[in-house]
Design a protein around this motif. Structure first.
Motif, PDB file in Angstrom:
ATOM      1  N   ALA A 192     -29.300   3.962 -13.507  1.00  0.00           N
ATOM      2  CA  ALA A 192     -29.114   2.770 -14.342  1.00  0.00           C
ATOM      3  C   ALA A 192     -27.693   2.714 -14.896  1.00  0.00           C
ATOM      4  O   ALA A 192     -27.074   1.643 -14.928  1.00  0.00           O
ATOM      5  CB  ALA A 192     -30.137   2.754 -15.481  1.00  0.00           C
ATOM      6  N   ALA A 193     -27.155   3.866 -15.314  1.00  0.00           N
ATOM      7  CA  ALA A 193     -25.785   3.907 -15.829  1.00  0.00           C
ATOM      8  C   ALA A 193     -24.777   3.583 -14.731  1.00  0.00           C
ATOM      9  O   ALA A 193     -23.803   2.842 -14.963  1.00  0.00           O
ATOM     10  CB  ALA A 193     -25.501   5.285 -16.436  1.00  0.00           C
ATOM     11  N   VAL A 194     -24.993   4.107 -13.520  1.00  0.00           N
ATOM     12  CA  VAL A 194     -24.098   3.808 -12.399  1.00  0.00           C
ATOM     13  C   VAL A 194     -24.142   2.321 -12.079  1.00  0.00           C
ATOM     14  O   VAL A 194     -23.100   1.682 -11.879  1.00  0.00           O
ATOM     15  CB  VAL A 194     -24.461   4.673 -11.171  1.00  0.00           C
ATOM     16  N   PHE A 195     -25.351   1.737 -12.039  1.00  0.00           N
ATOM     17  CA  PHE A 195     -25.492   0.306 -11.759  1.00  0.00           C
ATOM     18  C   PHE A 195     -24.808  -0.526 -12.846  1.00  0.00           C
ATOM     19  O   PHE A 195     -24.145  -1.517 -12.563  1.00  0.00           O
ATOM     20  CB  PHE A 195     -26.976  -0.063 -11.648  1.00  0.00           C
ATOM     21  N   TRP A 196     -24.963  -0.102 -14.119  1.00  0.00           N
ATOM     22  CA  TRP A 196     -24.359  -0.823 -15.242  1.00  0.00           C
ATOM     23  C   TRP A 196     -22.834  -0.830 -15.114  1.00  0.00           C
ATOM     24  O   TRP A 196     -22.197  -1.872 -15.220  1.00  0.00           O
ATOM     25  CB  TRP A 196     -24.807  -0.161 -16.540  1.00  0.00           C
ATOM     26  N   VAL A 197     -22.243   0.343 -14.852  1.00  0.00           N
ATOM     27  CA  VAL A 197     -20.792   0.444 -14.707  1.00  0.00           C
ATOM     28  C   VAL A 197     -20.329  -0.359 -13.491  1.00  0.00           C
ATOM     29  O   VAL A 197     -19.323  -1.081 -13.552  1.00  0.00           O
ATOM     30  CB  VAL A 197     -20.341   1.923 -14.603  1.00  0.00           C
ATOM     31  N   PHE A 198     -21.059  -0.274 -12.380  1.00  0.00           N
ATOM     32  CA  PHE A 198     -20.704  -1.033 -11.187  1.00  0.00           C
ATOM     33  C   PHE A 198     -20.739  -2.534 -11.473  1.00  0.00           C
ATOM     34  O   PHE A 198     -19.851  -3.279 -11.047  1.00  0.00           O
ATOM     35  CB  PHE A 198     -21.649  -0.679 -10.037  1.00  0.00           C
ATOM     36  N   GLY A 199     -21.756  -2.998 -12.202  1.00  0.00           N
ATOM     37  CA  GLY A 199     -21.847  -4.413 -12.559  1.00  0.00           C
ATOM     38  C   GLY A 199     -20.683  -4.862 -13.429  1.00  0.00           C
ATOM     39  O   GLY A 199     -20.123  -5.943 -13.228  1.00  0.00           O
ATOM     40  N   ILE A 200     -20.296  -4.039 -14.389  1.00  0.00           N
ATOM     41  CA  ILE A 200     -19.164  -4.371 -15.266  1.00  0.00           C
ATOM     42  C   ILE A 200     -17.878  -4.468 -14.453  1.00  0.00           C
ATOM     43  O   ILE A 200     -17.123  -5.440 -14.562  1.00  0.00           O
ATOM     44  CB  ILE A 200     -19.016  -3.314 -16.392  1.00  0.00           C
ATOM     45  N   VAL A 201     -17.634  -3.469 -13.630  1.00  0.00           N
ATOM     46  CA  VAL A 201     -16.405  -3.454 -12.825  1.00  0.00           C
ATOM     47  C   VAL A 201     -16.383  -4.635 -11.866  1.00  0.00           C
ATOM     48  O   VAL A 201     -15.368  -5.327 -11.731  1.00  0.00           O
ATOM     49  CB  VAL A 201     -16.253  -2.114 -12.072  1.00  0.00           C
ATOM     50  N   ASP A 202     -17.497  -4.913 -11.206  1.00  0.00           N
ATOM     51  CA  ASP A 202     -17.556  -6.017 -10.261  1.00  0.00           C
ATOM     52  C   ASP A 202     -17.313  -7.356 -10.970  1.00  0.00           C
ATOM     53  O   ASP A 202     -16.584  -8.203 -10.461  1.00  0.00           O
ATOM     54  CB  ASP A 202     -18.906  -6.041  -9.546  1.00  0.00           C
ATOM     55  N   CYS A 203     -17.892  -7.527 -12.122  1.00  0.00           N
ATOM     56  CA  CYS A 203     -17.708  -8.762 -12.892  1.00  0.00           C
ATOM     57  C   CYS A 203     -16.250  -8.926 -13.322  1.00  0.00           C
ATOM     58  O   CYS A 203     -15.704 -10.025 -13.289  1.00  0.00           O
ATOM     59  CB  CYS A 203     -18.632  -8.749 -14.101  1.00  0.00           C
ATOM     60  N   VAL A 213     -22.232  -6.228 -20.191  1.00  0.00           N
ATOM     61  CA  VAL A 213     -21.978  -5.090 -21.081  1.00  0.00           C
ATOM     62  C   VAL A 213     -23.089  -4.940 -22.119  1.00  0.00           C
ATOM     63  O   VAL A 213     -23.571  -3.829 -22.369  1.00  0.00           O
ATOM     64  CB  VAL A 213     -20.598  -5.240 -21.772  1.00  0.00           C
ATOM     65  N   LEU A 214     -23.522  -6.047 -22.715  1.00  0.00           N
ATOM     66  CA  LEU A 214     -24.476  -5.975 -23.828  1.00  0.00           C
ATOM     67  C   LEU A 214     -25.933  -5.820 -23.398  1.00  0.00           C
ATOM     68  O   LEU A 214     -26.759  -5.346 -24.171  1.00  0.00           O
ATOM     69  CB  LEU A 214     -24.332  -7.212 -24.717  1.00  0.00           C
ATOM     70  N   ILE A 215     -26.260  -6.238 -22.202  1.00  0.00           N
ATOM     71  CA  ILE A 215     -27.634  -6.102 -21.699  1.00  0.00           C
ATOM     72  C   ILE A 215     -27.558  -5.261 -20.417  1.00  0.00           C
ATOM     73  O   ILE A 215     -27.539  -5.804 -19.309  1.00  0.00           O
ATOM     74  CB  ILE A 215     -28.252  -7.486 -21.405  1.00  0.00           C
ATOM     75  N   PRO A 216     -27.510  -3.929 -20.547  1.00  0.00           N
ATOM     76  CA  PRO A 216     -27.133  -3.055 -19.438  1.00  0.00           C
ATOM     77  C   PRO A 216     -27.743  -3.354 -18.062  1.00  0.00           C
ATOM     78  O   PRO A 216     -27.043  -3.786 -17.171  1.00  0.00           O
ATOM     79  CB  PRO A 216     -27.511  -1.672 -19.930  1.00  0.00           C
ATOM     80  N   VAL A 217     -28.994  -3.151 -17.832  1.00  0.00           N
ATOM     81  CA  VAL A 217     -29.531  -3.295 -16.485  1.00  0.00           C
ATOM     82  C   VAL A 217     -29.857  -4.752 -16.178  1.00  0.00           C
ATOM     83  O   VAL A 217     -29.517  -5.267 -15.111  1.00  0.00           O
ATOM     84  CB  VAL A 217     -30.776  -2.395 -16.293  1.00  0.00           C
ATOM     85  N   ILE A 218     -30.486  -5.438 -17.104  1.00  0.00           N
ATOM     86  CA  ILE A 218     -30.861  -6.838 -16.881  1.00  0.00           C
ATOM     87  C   ILE A 218     -29.616  -7.716 -16.729  1.00  0.00           C
ATOM     88  O   ILE A 218     -29.576  -8.610 -15.880  1.00  0.00           O
ATOM     89  CB  ILE A 218     -31.756  -7.339 -18.029  1.00  0.00           C
ATOM     90  N   GLY A 219     -28.579  -7.456 -17.513  1.00  0.00           N
ATOM     91  CA  GLY A 219     -27.333  -8.210 -17.386  1.00  0.00           C
ATOM     92  C   GLY A 219     -26.705  -8.037 -16.016  1.00  0.00           C
ATOM     93  O   GLY A 219     -26.198  -8.992 -15.424  1.00  0.00           O
ATOM     94  N   VAL A 262     -17.982 -14.616 -20.713  1.00  0.00           N
ATOM     95  CA  VAL A 262     -19.403 -14.603 -21.092  1.00  0.00           C
ATOM     96  C   VAL A 262     -20.189 -13.703 -20.146  1.00  0.00           C
ATOM     97  O   VAL A 262     -21.064 -12.941 -20.576  1.00  0.00           O
ATOM     98  CB  VAL A 262     -19.965 -16.041 -21.110  1.00  0.00           C
ATOM     99  N   TRP A 263     -19.876 -13.761 -18.840  1.00  0.00           N
ATOM    100  CA  TRP A 263     -20.564 -12.878 -17.893  1.00  0.00           C
ATOM    101  C   TRP A 263     -20.279 -11.414 -18.197  1.00  0.00           C
ATOM    102  O   TRP A 263     -21.178 -10.572 -18.131  1.00  0.00           O
ATOM    103  CB  TRP A 263     -20.175 -13.193 -16.447  1.00  0.00           C
ATOM    104  N   ILE A 264     -19.037 -11.109 -18.530  1.00  0.00           N
ATOM    105  CA  ILE A 264     -18.703  -9.719 -18.876  1.00  0.00           C
ATOM    106  C   ILE A 264     -19.508  -9.275 -20.088  1.00  0.00           C
ATOM    107  O   ILE A 264     -20.070  -8.176 -20.116  1.00  0.00           O
ATOM    108  CB  ILE A 264     -17.187  -9.565 -19.099  1.00  0.00           C
ATOM    109  N   LEU A 288     -27.493 -14.422 -10.241  1.00  0.00           N
ATOM    110  CA  LEU A 288     -27.150 -15.774 -10.668  1.00  0.00           C
ATOM    111  C   LEU A 288     -25.665 -16.039 -10.850  1.00  0.00           C
ATOM    112  O   LEU A 288     -25.207 -17.157 -10.613  1.00  0.00           O
ATOM    113  CB  LEU A 288     -27.850 -16.088 -12.006  1.00  0.00           C
ATOM    114  N   GLY A 289     -24.924 -15.066 -11.291  1.00  0.00           N
ATOM    115  CA  GLY A 289     -23.558 -15.321 -11.713  1.00  0.00           C
ATOM    116  C   GLY A 289     -22.489 -15.198 -10.658  1.00  0.00           C
ATOM    117  O   GLY A 289     -21.430 -15.802 -10.751  1.00  0.00           O
ATOM    118  N   ARG A 290     -22.749 -14.452  -9.632  1.00  0.00           N
ATOM    119  CA  ARG A 290     -21.732 -14.163  -8.620  1.00  0.00           C
ATOM    120  C   ARG A 290     -21.944 -15.060  -7.412  1.00  0.00           C
ATOM    121  O   ARG A 290     -23.053 -15.214  -6.928  1.00  0.00           O
ATOM    122  CB  ARG A 290     -21.876 -12.701  -8.208  1.00  0.00           C
ATOM    123  N   THR A 291     -20.859 -15.643  -6.921  1.00  0.00           N
ATOM    124  CA  THR A 291     -20.977 -16.464  -5.720  1.00  0.00           C
ATOM    125  C   THR A 291     -20.913 -15.590  -4.479  1.00  0.00           C
ATOM    126  O   THR A 291     -20.547 -14.414  -4.553  1.00  0.00           O
ATOM    127  CB  THR A 291     -19.856 -17.517  -5.653  1.00  0.00           C
TER     128      THR A 291
END
Length: 119
Positions: free
Chosen positions: A12-23, A44-50, A38-40, A57-60
């Protein structure tokens, strides 16, 4: 059991960091719905669900901007060539005229298979 919790927490932590970096590294034109900041914040604030929301939804799609990646009805598709039919507007108009002429010939002949009213 504790081992699975540790592995799950690590993933979950790896996915969270990957999502932040990708965003963060995606250009603003590839963010759909709300602005990049807002996406960032969501990721960041909603770790796995965000992160899930960001990827779903957010990435094209790669190689497309947010404007190009939206879903349009067939009548509103940009450009002279429609994606579903594969015909340009001029080809569609020509085909419609041919079908109307054929239908008129069938009506004039009194064809029994004609969909129009019979005399």
């Amino acid at each position: 059991m504790a081992r699975f919790l540790v592995i799950g927490g690590f993933l979950a932590a790896v996915f969270w960091v990957f999502g932040i970096v990708d965003c963060i590294v995606q250009p603003a034109s590839r963010h759909r719905g709300v602005p990049k900041g807002v996406w960032i914040a969501i990721v960041v604030l909603i770790p796995v669900i965000g992160g899930l929301l960001w990827f779903v939804l957010g990435r094209t799609r790669p190689g497309r901007t947010a404007e190009e990646d939206r879903f349009l009805p067939l009548d509103d598709e940009p450009g002279p060539q429609h994606r579903r039919t594969g015909f340009t507007d001029a080809e569609q108009e020509r085909r419609i005229r041919e079908l109307e002429e054929e239908l008129a010939r069938l009506d004039d002949r009194g064809d029994p298979d004609s969909p129009g009213p019979r005399p």
